[in-house]
Write a protein that holds these residues in place. Sequence first.
Motif, PDB file in Angstrom:
ATOM      1  N   CYS A  34       0.840  -1.087  -0.131  1.00 50.05           N
ATOM      2  CA  CYS A  34       0.053  -0.076   0.119  1.00 50.05           C
ATOM      3  C   CYS A  34       0.985   1.180   0.076  1.00 50.05           C
ATOM      4  N   TYR A  35       1.978   1.043   0.750  1.00 50.85           N
ATOM      5  CA  TYR A  35       2.683   2.654   0.792  1.00 50.85           C
ATOM      6  C   TYR A  35       3.494   2.608  -0.495  1.00 50.85           C
ATOM      7  N   ARG A  36       4.025   1.454  -1.290  1.00 50.40           N
ATOM      8  CA  ARG A  36       4.650   1.628  -2.426  1.00 50.40           C
ATOM      9  C   ARG A  36       3.546   2.389  -3.253  1.00 50.40           C
ATOM     10  N   GLY A  37       2.250   2.025  -3.173  1.00 51.64           N
ATOM     11  CA  GLY A  37       1.346   2.678  -4.043  1.00 51.64           C
ATOM     12  C   GLY A  37       0.886   3.999  -3.766  1.00 51.64           C
ATOM     13  N   GLY A  38       1.542   4.527  -2.747  1.00 45.82           N
ATOM     14  CA  GLY A  38       1.131   5.930  -2.449  1.00 45.82           C
ATOM     15  C   GLY A  38       0.423   6.202  -1.264  1.00 45.82           C
ATOM     16  N   ILE A  39      -0.305   5.104  -0.588  1.00 42.23           N
ATOM     17  CA  ILE A  39      -0.906   5.146   0.675  1.00 42.23           C
ATOM     18  C   ILE A  39       0.072   5.633   1.828  1.00 42.23           C
ATOM     19  N   LYS A  40      -0.127   6.679   2.582  1.00 38.96           N
ATOM     20  CA  LYS A  40       0.891   7.213   3.647  1.00 38.96           C
ATOM     21  C   LYS A  40       0.090   6.861   4.950  1.00 38.96           C
ATOM     22  N   PHE A  41      -1.196   6.619   5.050  1.00 41.55           N
ATOM     23  CA  PHE A  41      -1.725   6.408   6.390  1.00 41.55           C
ATOM     24  C   PHE A  41      -2.112   4.901   6.281  1.00 41.55           C
ATOM     25  N   ILE A  42      -1.476   4.069   7.574  1.00 44.13           N
ATOM     26  CA  ILE A  42      -1.999   2.713   7.161  1.00 44.13           C
ATOM     27  C   ILE A  42      -2.435   2.518   8.513  1.00 44.13           C
ATOM     28  N   GLU A  43      -3.606   1.926   8.662  1.00 42.81           N
ATOM     29  CA  GLU A  43      -4.187   1.677   9.734  1.00 42.81           C
ATOM     30  C   GLU A  43      -3.996  -0.136   9.815  1.00 42.81           C
ATOM     31  N   VAL A  44      -3.480  -0.444  10.921  1.00 43.55           N
ATOM     32  CA  VAL A  44      -3.165  -2.029  11.121  1.00 43.55           C
ATOM     33  C   VAL A  44      -4.406  -2.392  12.302  1.00 43.55           C
ATOM     34  N   THR A  45      -5.296  -3.267  11.950  1.00 42.04           N
ATOM     35  CA  THR A  45      -6.308  -3.678  12.890  1.00 42.04           C
ATOM     36  C   THR A  45      -5.894  -4.481  13.732  1.00 42.04           C
ATOM     37  N   PHE A  46      -6.593  -4.532  15.143  1.00 42.90           N
ATOM     38  CA  PHE A  46      -6.497  -5.465  16.103  1.00 42.90           C
ATOM     39  C   PHE A  46      -7.049  -6.701  15.767  1.00 42.90           C
ATOM     40  N   THR A  47      -7.655  -7.109  14.752  1.00 41.81           N
ATOM     41  CA  THR A  47      -7.891  -8.396  14.272  1.00 41.81           C
ATOM     42  C   THR A  47      -6.868  -9.323  13.785  1.00 41.81           C
ATOM     43  N   VAL A  48      -5.622  -8.511  13.729  1.00 38.67           N
ATOM     44  CA  VAL A  48      -4.639  -9.377  12.941  1.00 38.67           C
ATOM     45  C   VAL A  48      -3.796  -9.886  14.267  1.00 38.67           C
ATOM     46  N   PRO A  49      -3.286 -11.117  14.035  1.00 39.03           N
ATOM     47  CA  PRO A  49      -2.527 -11.415  15.011  1.00 39.03           C
ATOM     48  C   PRO A  49      -1.192 -10.789  15.439  1.00 39.03           C
ATOM     49  N   HIS A  50      -0.951 -10.294  16.657  1.00 41.58           N
ATOM     50  CA  HIS A  50       0.064  -9.711  17.057  1.00 41.58           C
ATOM     51  C   HIS A  50       0.062  -8.137  16.499  1.00 41.58           C
ATOM     52  N   ALA A  51      -0.877  -7.423  16.689  1.00 48.36           N
ATOM     53  CA  ALA A  51      -0.826  -6.215  15.701  1.00 48.36           C
ATOM     54  C   ALA A  51       0.070  -5.159  16.263  1.00 48.36           C
ATOM     55  N   ASP A  52       0.026  -5.464  17.645  1.00 41.19           N
ATOM     56  CA  ASP A  52       1.074  -4.210  17.960  1.00 41.19           C
ATOM     57  C   ASP A  52       2.585  -4.598  17.791  1.00 41.19           C
ATOM     58  N   SER A  53       2.815  -5.807  17.514  1.00 41.15           N
ATOM     59  CA  SER A  53       4.092  -6.164  16.870  1.00 41.15           C
ATOM     60  C   SER A  53       4.302  -5.542  15.506  1.00 41.15           C
ATOM     61  N   ILE A  54       3.249  -5.772  14.846  1.00 38.99           N
ATOM     62  CA  ILE A  54       3.267  -5.268  13.233  1.00 38.99           C
ATOM     63  C   ILE A  54       3.375  -3.780  13.252  1.00 38.99           C
ATOM     64  N   ILE A  55       2.656  -2.962  13.967  1.00 36.81           N
ATOM     65  CA  ILE A  55       2.679  -1.686  14.312  1.00 36.81           C
ATOM     66  C   ILE A  55       4.298  -1.349  14.665  1.00 36.81           C
ATOM     67  N   SER A  56       4.814  -1.791  15.793  1.00 33.98           N
ATOM     68  CA  SER A  56       6.172  -1.592  16.050  1.00 33.98           C
ATOM     69  C   SER A  56       7.123  -1.695  15.063  1.00 33.98           C
ATOM     70  N   THR A  57       6.899  -2.981  14.342  1.00 34.26           N
ATOM     71  CA  THR A  57       7.993  -3.165  13.249  1.00 34.26           C
ATOM     72  C   THR A  57       7.805  -2.031  12.108  1.00 34.26           C
ATOM     73  N   LEU A  58       6.579  -1.712  11.632  1.00 35.56           N
ATOM     74  CA  LEU A  58       6.529  -0.722  10.485  1.00 35.56           C
ATOM     75  C   LEU A  58       7.190   0.869  10.943  1.00 35.56           C
ATOM     76  N   CYS A  59       6.588   0.859  12.164  1.00 38.26           N
ATOM     77  CA  CYS A  59       7.056   2.228  12.778  1.00 38.26           C
ATOM     78  C   CYS A  59       8.420   2.376  12.676  1.00 38.26           C
ATOM     79  N   ASP A  60       9.266   1.458  13.270  1.00 38.50           N
ATOM     80  CA  ASP A  60      10.900   1.485  13.165  1.00 38.50           C
ATOM     81  C   ASP A  60      11.427   1.333  11.698  1.00 38.50           C
ATOM     82  N   LYS A  61      10.908   0.524  11.028  1.00 36.16           N
ATOM     83  CA  LYS A  61      11.210   0.447   9.534  1.00 36.16           C
ATOM     84  C   LYS A  61      11.126   1.800   8.838  1.00 36.16           C
TER      85      LYS A  61
END
Length: 213
Positions: A34-61
């Motif tokens: 999505c980001y490569r396609g130009g989306i700047k605002f990414i909402e990771v839902t807490f229906t995804v397993p380990h959503a907090d880890s995904i958020i942390s990974t994206l924020c760091d990267k």
Amino acid sequence: MDKNEVFAGIKKEGVVVVVRGDSVEQALKTAEACYRGGIKFIEVTFTVPHADSIISTLCDKYKDTDMVVGAGSVLDPETARAAILAGAQFIFSPCFSEETVRLCNRYAVAVVPGVFSPTEAVKALEIGANFVKLFPGDVATPTGLKAIKGPLPQLQIMPTGGVSLANVEDWFKAGAVAVGAGSFVTKGAKKGDYDEVEKTARELVKKVAEIKR
């Protein structure tokens, strides 16, 4: 980025993509496509397993980029706090939770509660919500959004659910300040086709830019 900058950025971009997934890997790849396609605002839902880890990974990267990562499907203040600690810069909810709004305001984090009626919308405004999320959008329709805006012209509202390339212009004409887009953008991820996700994201970004021009 402070909460006012987040709200201003959402209004400027006009679109937030909702990222779901069956695994951490799928959600991360979807967000990146999505980001490569130009989306700047990414909402990771807490229906995804380990959503907090995904958020942390994206924020760091992507900390030195213009990607802004937030959390969705947040139902309560406990989940909101976990998301904030993971680095989420905005909190979206499908429902109206006064406690969640107050928690986010306490930590000066952008929060967008879900509403489906003028009563819920006014309650959200009264406790300090800058934006509200009309959900589910496919049930409310652009006509429903326009009807709510009638008596509440001051309402900053973004629909989520049922948004597509075919109707996104209708949503903005009805008074949306931005839209939340989900499965129609990310459906390619279900079959591992992240190029399709990127392509659809790019088409949506282009369409919204044309509408807002």
